[in-house]
Write a protein that holds these residues in place. Structure first.
Motif, short mmCIF file in Angstrom:
data_model
loop_
_atom_site.label_atom_id
_atom_site.label_comp_id
_atom_site.label_asym_id
_atom_site.label_seq_id
_atom_site.Cartn_x
_atom_site.Cartn_y
_atom_site.Cartn_z
N ALA A 38 0.83 -1.21 0.00
CA ALA A 38 0.00 0.00 0.00
C ALA A 38 0.86 1.25 0.00
N LEU A 39 1.94 1.25 0.78
CA LEU A 39 2.86 2.39 0.79
C LEU A 39 3.44 2.64 -0.59
N LEU A 40 3.87 1.57 -1.24
CA LEU A 40 4.49 1.74 -2.56
C LEU A 40 3.47 2.22 -3.59
N HIS A 41 2.22 1.79 -3.42
CA HIS A 41 1.16 2.28 -4.31
C HIS A 41 0.96 3.78 -4.11
N PHE A 70 11.11 -5.58 5.13
CA PHE A 70 10.17 -4.48 4.95
C PHE A 70 10.93 -3.18 4.67
N LEU A 71 11.89 -2.85 5.52
CA LEU A 71 12.57 -1.56 5.41
C LEU A 71 13.45 -1.49 4.17
N LEU A 75 12.98 1.23 1.20
CA LEU A 75 14.05 2.16 0.83
C LEU A 75 14.54 1.94 -0.59
N GLU A 76 14.48 0.72 -1.07
CA GLU A 76 14.85 0.46 -2.47
C GLU A 76 13.88 1.16 -3.42
N ALA A 77 12.60 1.22 -3.03
CA ALA A 77 11.61 1.90 -3.88
C ALA A 77 11.81 3.41 -3.87
N ALA A 108 21.19 0.15 2.56
CA ALA A 108 20.03 0.69 1.86
C ALA A 108 20.06 2.22 1.77
N GLY A 109 21.12 2.84 2.29
CA GLY A 109 21.28 4.28 2.13
C GLY A 109 20.87 5.13 3.31
#
Length: 361
Positions: A38-41, A70-71, A75-77, A108-109
């Motif tokens: 849902a977050l990525l959407h 999850f994290l 962060l990759e997205a 992951a930055g």
């Protein structure tokens, strides 16, 4: 103008602290993965608002409770959207941050970890419902340092039920032993219907009566240790200020994604639905929105700007400033001017709410 500051709300917590007033819920496994989708959407749907991100702040809840997969997936997205030199902060509970997760976040930055210590006193921690061992705070701080993440911040609270000045002083000394780059130290505020208010009402009143004394102790001790008191509740080594929060206090637009997240963009503010299942089912549904008129924007610019040590440009907020009150407060040593900016003096910072109320016309 494109938004360059992103807040991401991760509401999952192992347990809810007695004082907490943020949207949080239990959840792991399948619920966490559904929430990530849902977050990525929502992030994808919001891309038209975004420029190259200068800051990303992952808060909660307890983001680290959601786990490494999850994290890192989140962060990759976000990574393709960020600018060079981006600041990426993740809030962490010491109980859910170990060396492996810290290393994964570094890869992951992530550039800053904000570690929720709150207090090092086991008795006070128990009274406010804060789980996890005191030793775990130092272990988590070491994990951050060993991972290569540059910024270590500690979040602390004062005016806790049963807290004395001696207890607070010891808490600050324990915090300084960990040599963090940044320390946030907030006066405990408690909603009337919270668990803590019901359990500790009288003790909270006694602690809050000493909040001014405790505030002076905090600022004095941290400044003496070399931290700059750069915002009402925040102290940093030079160059280690939280850029994301500075942007918000400066009145910059920011986008918030996730259940219960707030956004302020242009002349509009909105909040996402504060319901996990509702958000997962439809991330954009149920938003509550309000228009922001010119006066409201300027009043907020004044109040937020005066939280910062360097204040706010007078020309920017002059329209809502009472000139007579400004002259009086300056004469009496609560406000000062430095070129084009006005800011609170040390005396003014201890009565900031009253000063801002008088300045607004």
């Amino acid at each position: 103008m494109a938004v360059t500051h992103l807040y991401i709300h991760v509401p999952f917590c192992q347990t809810r602290c007695h004082y907490c007033d943020f949207f949080s819920t239990g959840g792991s496994g399948a619920r966490a993965q559904a929430y990530l989708a849902a977050l990525l959407h929502e992030l994808h749907e919001s891309c038209a608002l975004l420029g190259r991100l200068e800051t990303v702040y992952v808060g909660g809840g307890t983001p680290t409770f959601a786990g490494s997969d999850f994290l890192t997936g989140l962060l990759e997205a976000v990574a393709p959207l960020v600018a060079d030199g981006v600041e990426v902060t993740v809030e962490a509970n010491p109980a859910s941050l170990d060396g492996l997760l810290a290393q994964a976040l570094a890869s992951a930055g992530v550039t800053r970890i904000s570690l929720g210590a709150q207090s090092f006193d086991p008795r006070l921690r128990e009274r406010i419902g804060r789980k996890g061992s005191v030793d775990g705070i130092a272990a988590a701080a070491s994990a951050v340092r060993d991972s290569g993440i540059d910024g270590l911040g500690l979040d602390m609270l004062f005016a806790l039920p049963g807290q004395t000045a001696e207890m607070l002083s010891r808490d600050l000394e324990r915090a300084l032993e960990l040599a963090p780059d940044h320390i946030s130290c907030y006066e405990l505020t408690v909603a009337r219907d919270s668990v803590l208010a019901k359990l500790e009402g009288e003790a909270l009143e006694l602690a809050q009566a000493r909040a001014g004394e405790f505030y002076g102790l905090v600022s004095g001790k941290l400044e003496a240790a070399g931290y700059r008191w750069y915002e009402t509740s925040n102290y940093a080594r030079p160059g280690s200020e939280c850029r994301h929060n500075l942007a918000c206090w400066s009145g910059d637009d920011y986008l918030g994604i996730g259940a219960g997240a707030w956004s302020t963009v242009g002349s509009r503010r909105w909040r996402n639905i504060a319901d996990l299942e509702g958000y997962i089912a439809s991330p954009g549904a149920g938003r509550v929105s309000e228009p922001l008129d010119r006066r409201q924007k300027l009043a907020e610019a004044l109040m937020l700007g005066l939280r910062k040590a360097d204040g706010v440009e007078l020309d920017r907020v002059k329209e809502v400033v009472d000139a007579g009150q400004l002259a009086d407060l300056t004469l009496n040593g609560f406000v000062a001017e430095d070129g084009a900016r006005i800011f609170l003096t040390r005396a003014g910072r201890f009565v900031a709410n009253e000063v801002c109320a008088r300045l607004l016309r």
